[in-house]
Scaffold this motif. Structure first.
Motif: not given
Length: 208
Positions: A6-18
């Motif tokens: 879950v943390l990895l998916v969240f981090f990937a989403a956060a990078v994409a949003l950035g």
């Protein structure tokens, strides 16, 4: 604590949003181009300090006020827009009065850091975004939500520092060239002013 996947998916989403063009990374880009890489990194730290505020607000339910109160939302965005217009005015004044690197009056690191904080905190859309985004990755079945939301907020900040740091570093090359070109300094200050006005208009026109 959320599961690792879950943390990895969240981090990937956060990078994409950035990476997606938005007010914050455009702000970092313009400040880095005008004042150098260090300025962009300090602004990034200011923005992320604002994210700490929003993370805490979501974790303890304060951000819900912005999603339910039209008055609170409108006050927040008007304050943010007024600050952006103030920055636009400063950029215009710098463009007219400071053409050489020696004559330019650059903001201090403390002022740049404060700019980042104010820019982030006065945008109610960030609070609402966090309120909608973070809870999707929290699971009440594995423990209390507050620690999970704080961990997710911290991870989002790490992703933001990474992406915005790259933006600041890249824009710094443009800043180095600007120091040797007074005309380019003038043009970029004018462009920065237009960007700030555009961001202010976008913020005022935004809906919850």
């Amino acid at each position: 604590m959320p599961e690792l996947d879950v943390l990895l998916v969240f981090f990937a989403a956060a990078v994409a949003l950035g990476l997606a063009p938005g007010p914050d990374n455009i702000f970092v880009l313009t400040q880095s181009a005008l004042y150098g890489r260090l300025a962009g990194l300090v602004v990034t730290l200011g923005l992320c300090t604002g994210l700490l505020f929003h993370t805490t607000a979501v974790a303890f339910g304060i951000a819900a006020v912005f999603s339910t109160s039209t008055l609170a939302f409108n006050i927040g965005k008007l304050v943010g827009a007024a600050y952006l217009l103030f920055l636009a005015w400063q950029a215009l004044k710098a463009g007219k009065s400071s053409l050489s690197a020696e004559e330019r009056v650059e903001p201090s690191l403390r002022q740049l850091y404060r700019r980042g904080i104010v820019m982030n905190i006065t945008n109610p859309k960030v609070a609402i975004f966090f309120l909608a985004f973070l809870p999707q990755f929290a699971d009440p079945g594995i423990g209390p939500l507050v620690p999970q939301l704080l961990v997710l907020g911290f991870l989002f900040i790490v992703a933001t520092v990474f992406i915005f740091g790259l933006v600041a570093w890249g824009a710094g090359f443009l800043g180095e060239w600007l120091k040797t070109s007074p005309t380019a300094q003038l043009v970029l200050n004018r462009i920065a002013a237009v960007v700030f006005v555009g961001l202010a208009i976008r913020l005022v026109a935004s809906q919850r």
